[in-house]
Enzyme design. Structure first.
Site, PDB file in Angstrom:
ATOM      1  N   HIS A  18       6.208  -5.397  -5.105  1.00 59.92           N
ATOM      2  CA  HIS A  18       5.640  -6.025  -3.817  1.00 59.92           C
ATOM      3  C   HIS A  18       4.813  -7.003  -4.030  1.00 59.92           C
ATOM      4  O   HIS A  18       4.634  -7.540  -5.216  1.00 59.92           O
ATOM      5  CB  HIS A  18       4.855  -4.615  -2.974  1.00 59.92           C
ATOM      6  CG  HIS A  18       3.710  -4.219  -3.669  1.00 59.92           C
ATOM      7  ND1 HIS A  18       2.678  -4.883  -4.007  1.00 59.92           N
ATOM      8  CD2 HIS A  18       3.558  -2.884  -3.889  1.00 59.92           C
ATOM      9  CE1 HIS A  18       1.621  -3.952  -4.515  1.00 59.92           C
ATOM     10  NE2 HIS A  18       2.275  -2.901  -4.581  1.00 59.92           N
ATOM     11  N   HIS A  21       2.109  -7.213  -6.875  1.00 57.63           N
ATOM     12  CA  HIS A  21       2.656  -7.466  -8.009  1.00 57.63           C
ATOM     13  C   HIS A  21       2.691  -8.773  -8.058  1.00 57.63           C
ATOM     14  O   HIS A  21       2.339  -9.322  -9.390  1.00 57.63           O
ATOM     15  CB  HIS A  21       3.989  -6.446  -8.524  1.00 57.63           C
ATOM     16  CG  HIS A  21       3.704  -5.021  -8.355  1.00 57.63           C
ATOM     17  ND1 HIS A  21       4.323  -4.343  -7.567  1.00 57.63           N
ATOM     18  CD2 HIS A  21       3.040  -4.247  -9.446  1.00 57.63           C
ATOM     19  CE1 HIS A  21       4.187  -2.772  -7.739  1.00 57.63           C
ATOM     20  NE2 HIS A  21       3.148  -3.064  -8.628  1.00 57.63           N
ATOM     21  N   CYS A 126      -3.875  13.239 -10.582  1.00 50.58           N
ATOM     22  CA  CYS A 126      -3.235  12.435  -9.718  1.00 50.58           C
ATOM     23  C   CYS A 126      -2.148  11.936 -10.216  1.00 50.58           C
ATOM     24  O   CYS A 126      -2.208  10.927 -11.266  1.00 50.58           O
ATOM     25  CB  CYS A 126      -4.027  11.693  -9.005  1.00 50.58           C
ATOM     26  SG  CYS A 126      -2.861  10.475  -7.814  1.00 50.58           S
ATOM     27  N   CYS A 129      -1.498   7.927  -9.742  1.00 46.47           N
ATOM     28  CA  CYS A 129      -2.264   7.090 -10.503  1.00 46.47           C
ATOM     29  C   CYS A 129      -2.248   7.373 -11.973  1.00 46.47           C
ATOM     30  O   CYS A 129      -2.937   6.835 -12.674  1.00 46.47           O
ATOM     31  CB  CYS A 129      -3.890   6.638 -10.290  1.00 46.47           C
ATOM     32  SG  CYS A 129      -4.617   7.959  -9.383  1.00 46.47           S
ATOM     33  N   CYS A 143      -7.364  12.760  -3.981  1.00 46.91           N
ATOM     34  CA  CYS A 143      -7.336  11.591  -5.213  1.00 46.91           C
ATOM     35  C   CYS A 143      -8.339  10.346  -4.507  1.00 46.91           C
ATOM     36  O   CYS A 143      -8.165   9.974  -3.360  1.00 46.91           O
ATOM     37  CB  CYS A 143      -5.869  11.036  -5.320  1.00 46.91           C
ATOM     38  SG  CYS A 143      -6.115   9.431  -6.401  1.00 46.91           S
ATOM     39  N   HIS A 146      -5.771   7.246  -4.042  1.00 42.38           N
ATOM     40  CA  HIS A 146      -4.685   7.256  -3.149  1.00 42.38           C
ATOM     41  C   HIS A 146      -4.648   8.313  -1.778  1.00 42.38           C
ATOM     42  O   HIS A 146      -3.714   8.207  -1.051  1.00 42.38           O
ATOM     43  CB  HIS A 146      -3.469   7.964  -3.961  1.00 42.38           C
ATOM     44  CG  HIS A 146      -2.798   6.770  -5.009  1.00 42.38           C
ATOM     45  ND1 HIS A 146      -3.435   7.104  -6.255  1.00 42.38           N
ATOM     46  CD2 HIS A 146      -2.028   5.857  -4.931  1.00 42.38           C
ATOM     47  CE1 HIS A 146      -2.829   6.104  -6.934  1.00 42.38           C
ATOM     48  NE2 HIS A 146      -2.190   5.330  -6.158  1.00 42.38           N
ATOM     49  N   LYS A 292      -3.974  -2.024   2.076  1.00 42.16           N
ATOM     50  CA  LYS A 292      -3.844  -2.463   0.630  1.00 42.16           C
ATOM     51  C   LYS A 292      -2.249  -2.177   0.712  1.00 42.16           C
ATOM     52  O   LYS A 292      -1.859  -1.322   0.912  1.00 42.16           O
ATOM     53  CB  LYS A 292      -4.377  -1.453  -0.284  1.00 42.16           C
ATOM     54  CG  LYS A 292      -3.968  -1.801  -1.824  1.00 42.16           C
ATOM     55  CD  LYS A 292      -4.420  -0.718  -2.741  1.00 42.16           C
ATOM     56  CE  LYS A 292      -3.711  -0.912  -4.050  1.00 42.16           C
ATOM     57  NZ  LYS A 292      -2.635  -0.070  -4.562  1.00 42.16           N
ATOM     58  N   LYS A 295       2.969   0.981  -3.019  1.00 47.13           N
ATOM     59  CA  LYS A 295       4.171   1.555  -3.102  1.00 47.13           C
ATOM     60  C   LYS A 295       4.137   2.969  -2.590  1.00 47.13           C
ATOM     61  O   LYS A 295       4.823   3.549  -1.756  1.00 47.13           O
ATOM     62  CB  LYS A 295       4.595   1.645  -4.462  1.00 47.13           C
ATOM     63  CG  LYS A 295       5.018   0.290  -5.274  1.00 47.13           C
ATOM     64  CD  LYS A 295       5.462   0.615  -6.624  1.00 47.13           C
ATOM     65  CE  LYS A 295       4.038   0.772  -7.265  1.00 47.13           C
ATOM     66  NZ  LYS A 295       4.508   0.400  -8.826  1.00 47.13           N
TER      67      LYS A 295
HETATM   68  O1  ME8 Z   1      -1.298   0.355 -12.234  1.00 44.12           O
HETATM   69  N1  ME8 Z   1      -2.823  -6.286  -4.592  1.00 44.12           N
HETATM   70  O2  ME8 Z   1       0.770  -0.045 -12.172  1.00 44.12           O
HETATM   71  P1  ME8 Z   1       1.052  -0.431 -10.803  1.00 44.12           P
HETATM   72  C1  ME8 Z   1      -3.232  -6.685  -5.947  1.00 44.12           C
HETATM   73  N2  ME8 Z   1       1.378   0.998 -14.808  1.00 44.12           N
HETATM   74  N3  ME8 Z   1      -2.675  -6.261  -7.069  1.00 44.12           N
HETATM   75  C2  ME8 Z   1      -2.122  -4.923  -6.693  1.00 44.12           C
HETATM   76  C3  ME8 Z   1      -1.867  -4.356  -5.460  1.00 44.12           C
HETATM   77  C4  ME8 Z   1      -2.090  -5.046  -4.302  1.00 44.12           C
HETATM   78  N4  ME8 Z   1      -1.898  -4.789  -3.156  1.00 44.12           N
HETATM   79  N5  ME8 Z   1      -1.193  -3.205  -5.893  1.00 44.12           N
HETATM   80  C5  ME8 Z   1      -1.193  -3.004  -7.217  1.00 44.12           C
HETATM   81  C6  ME8 Z   1      -0.170   0.468 -12.905  1.00 44.12           C
HETATM   82  N6  ME8 Z   1      -1.631  -4.112  -7.745  1.00 44.12           N
HETATM   83  C7  ME8 Z   1      -0.306   0.792 -14.239  1.00 44.12           C
HETATM   84  C8  ME8 Z   1      -0.826  -0.129 -15.056  1.00 44.12           C
HETATM   85  S1  ME8 Z   1      -1.482  -1.439 -17.515  1.00 44.12           S
HETATM   86  C9  ME8 Z   1      -1.537  -1.001 -19.224  1.00 44.12           C
HETATM   87  C10 ME8 Z   1      -0.887  -0.184 -16.772  1.00 44.12           C
HETATM   88  C11 ME8 Z   1      -1.930  -4.234  -9.090  1.00 44.12           C
HETATM   89  O3  ME8 Z   1       2.554  -0.860 -10.655  1.00 44.12           O
HETATM   90  C12 ME8 Z   1      -2.653  -3.205  -9.897  1.00 44.12           C
HETATM   91  O4  ME8 Z   1      -3.862  -3.313  -9.594  1.00 44.12           O
HETATM   92  O5  ME8 Z   1       0.412   0.483  -9.908  1.00 44.12           O
HETATM   93  C13 ME8 Z   1      -2.078  -3.292 -11.168  1.00 44.12           C
HETATM   94  O6  ME8 Z   1      -2.967  -4.404 -11.995  1.00 44.12           O
HETATM   95  C14 ME8 Z   1      -0.765  -3.881 -11.288  1.00 44.12           C
HETATM   96  O7  ME8 Z   1      -0.804  -4.450  -9.896  1.00 44.12           O
HETATM   97  C15 ME8 Z   1       0.150  -2.801 -11.552  1.00 44.12           C
HETATM   98  O8  ME8 Z   1      -0.040  -1.690 -10.601  1.00 44.12           O
END
Ligand code: ME8
Length: 610
Positions: A18, A21, A126, A129, A143, A146, A292, A295
């Protein structure tokens, strides 16, 4: 050559990517591109985090094996990076063999350091996360991130002696003010570290989609230790490449995973005897209508739709300009349109186009013979030095603001020289003006390159220049006689489209208002005196409905009997040719042709479409 290593988080490919990311990757890309322009040898890593219970469950839901599932889903994240022109040097996937080797080596080292022991874990977890919580951290038993119900884990586990590293981490934060940024996030970590630090449970036995512990094959490694280790895999730990790039210059992450990086990852590194990251920069969230994007909560905005409608560069510009780096920021399509129309098209695009078309039309496409305005050149040097300093401090939003002020200054300069009048009354003045303006366009082309690479490549082409480094930005070195190429419009303005065309973004909440079901057509007949309408009897779970549908020109009645069609069932009934119609069929419409939506497997009448 000096090196620079920047990483983003690696994303869970449990569902499609999204805008949140996309945001993180664009921010990291701006910094990576700037550093390359400055002459650094850059390593920029991103990728997907593919192990763990959450992914295993998503694969099960999709009816696929985990590996097959992540192969497919990871491709979507990589495709997004490519679409967004993310200049990553490595797209790492934690299911790769190279990563498995590094993780097992890391685990062995933690074990040899005496930091691993076997115990029993009992407490909340959870899966969203992939985080163990203590009872006190839960909010109403849910959590804290979430707001979803947690699971209880009770099992034999291996633990990592994280408690041992609390003081060292606090010490590092104190000695190195740059380590965790921004300040407010750093303070959150310091506050949490006031409490004693518990050891970390780092293995699970109740699923198998992960990396086995080399010392006990019944256990798979806790997904966060696996995921964080990607930062060492990507620079080939422990080879020479690792020596060249570690410690990482910037780990760029979102605020929900600051603890995992600042505390868990730092403890692992300390146990391995490695230096801590130079900087962990924690950005805010992209929000939509106050929530926010997420997913797990089903609030997903598709970046691809936005790049197709507004262009990649406009989206990149919007994200950096609108969301103050380090804070949360709201996305709205209207905001994106306004930035595109009022700033990119009206200020930057307009200035460039006026200068280049004037040069083409009045000077035959050659930069005229004139005098460099030393005062303007000095003013610009000062401004770009400020931009450079802001970018070095990772203040990307302010840097972009400053660059756009330079574009505004360009318009002002062009306007004040009035070359369209001077060309008749004082041609020398017009020539001076254009020589300086073309140089100003070049300054913008270099300064904006990290932010909007595609547009700047196009502009460099029109300027007939190769952008090779940041240094060129400080001089007005385009000389009289330099030929430019055919100018074209850099940004097309986009007007709001009516929501009925399907371009307004809606949240899942809006969608869930519609009750869409699968119905079995048991009877179909023509409506007398109508060429368009068919009257259908449709069977749902516990009822039959009459639906009058405008499909007679596309289907014969007998073709429809036995079909399983999608119907909206919670609309107000309508009367058509005197017949009450209680529902609406869904169909694909293309150039006037209609094709009803049906399901590809037999399902029970009344099944819900979600
Ligand atoms: O946390 N706005 O994966 P993820 C800005 N796999 N950034 C966002 C966001 C939003 N609405 N939603 C998510 C994970 N992010 C782990 C990370 S690293 C060794 C492992 C950001 O797919 C989130 O904060 O949930 C994170 O930095 C990245 O997207 C991946 O989130």
């Amino acid at each position: 050559m000096k090196t620079f290593f920047i990483s983003t988080a690696i994303d869970y490919p449990s569902t499609i990517p999204h805008l949140g990311h996309a945001y993180e990757k664009v921010c990291a890309d701006v910094i990576a591109r700037f550093k390359r322009l400055q002459g650094f040898e850059v390593h920029f890593s991103t990728g997907t985090d593919e192990h763990g219970l959450k992914i295993q469950r998503s694969a099960e839901k999709a009816g696929k094996q985990p590996k097959e599932f992540v192969d497919f889903m990871s491709g979507k994240f990589r495709k997004l990076c490519d679409e967004l022109k993310i200049s990553y040097d490595d797209f790492i996937r934690t299911s790769e063999e190279r990563h498995l080797k590094v993780v097992q080596l890391i685990f062995k080292k933690l074990h040899q350091a005496g930091d691993i022991y076997k115990g029993f874990y009992e407490g909340p977890y959870c899966t969203e996360c992939e985080t163990f919580y203590s009872e006190e951290e839960l909010v109403d038993g849910k959590c804290p991130v979430h707001k979803k119900r947690v699971e209880r884990v009770e099992e034999e586990s291996y633990f990592f002696r994280m408690s041992k590293y609390r003081n060292k981490i606090l010490d590092s934060i104190e000695r190195n003010p740059d380590f965790i940024q921004p300040e407010s996030r750093k303070n959150e970590i310091i506050n949490r570290l006031r409490e004693p630090l518990k050891d970390l449970c780092i293995s699970r036995t109740d699923f198998d989609w992960g990396i086995q512990l080399p010392i006990d094959k019944k256990h798979v490694l806790y997904v966060w230790v696996d995921a964080l280790s990607n930062y060492l895999t990507t620079i080939d730990y422990p080879t020479d490449k690792f020596q060249n790039f570690w410690p990482v210059d910037v780990h760029l992450i979102g605020k929900d995973i600051s603890w995992h990086h600042c505390v868990i990852w730092s403890s692992v590194l300390l146990s391995l005897g490695l230096p801590l990251p130079k900087k962990i920069f924690i950005h805010g969230f992209v929000t939509y209508k106050g929530e926010k994007l997420s997913k797990s909560r089903g609030l997903v905005i598709d970046p691809t739709h936005l790049t197709k409608t507004y262009s990649v560069d406009a989206l990149r510009y919007f994200l950096i300009r609108e969301i103050s780096f380090g804070q949360d920021g709201a996305f709205s399509e209207e905001g994106l349109r306004t930035r595109l129309n009022d700033e990119l098209a009206d200020v930057f695009g307009n200035f460039v186009h006026r200068v280049l078309t004037f040069t083409r039309d009045r000077f035959g496409g050659k930069v005229p013979d004139g005098k460099i305005d030393k005062k303007l050149e000095a003013e610009l040097r000062e401004r770009v030095e400020k931009v450079e300093k802001l970018l070095e401090e990772l203040k990307v939003t302010q840097a972009l603001e400053e660059i756009m002020a330079i574009a505004g200054r360009g318009n002002e300069y062009f306007q004040s020289c009035r070359p369209w009048e001077a060309i008749k009354s004082d041609p020398k003045k017009a020539a001076d003006c254009l020589l300086n303006c073309v140089n100003l366009v070049k300054v913008l082309c270099i300064a904006l390159q990290p932010f909007m690479p595609s547009v700047c490549d196009k502009l460099a082409e029109q300027l007939n220049l190769k952008i090779t480094g940041w240094e060129g930005i400080k001089k007005f070195d385009i000389k009289s006689g330099h030929s430019i190429r055919e100018p074209t419009i850099l940004f097309q303005k986009i007007q709001a489209q009516s929501p009925s065309r399907g371009n307004e973004l809606v949240s899942v909440k809006d969608l869930s208002k519609l009750d869409i079901r699968i119905g079995n057509v048991v009877k179909a007949e023509r409506v007398p005196k109508s060429e368009k309408l068919l009257k259908l009897e449709v069977e749902l779970a516990k009822e039959r409905r009459t639906i009058v549908a405008g499909v007679a020109e596309h289907y014969r009645p007998e073709e429809l009997v036995g079909k399983q069609v999608a119907i909206i069932i919670n609309l107000e009934p309508a009367k058509l040719m005197g017949i009450k119609s209680d529902g609406m069929l869904l169909a694909a419409v293309e150039e006037g042709k209609i094709s009803l939506l049906t399901v590809d497997k037999s399902v029970k009448p009344g099944a819900r479409v979600e």
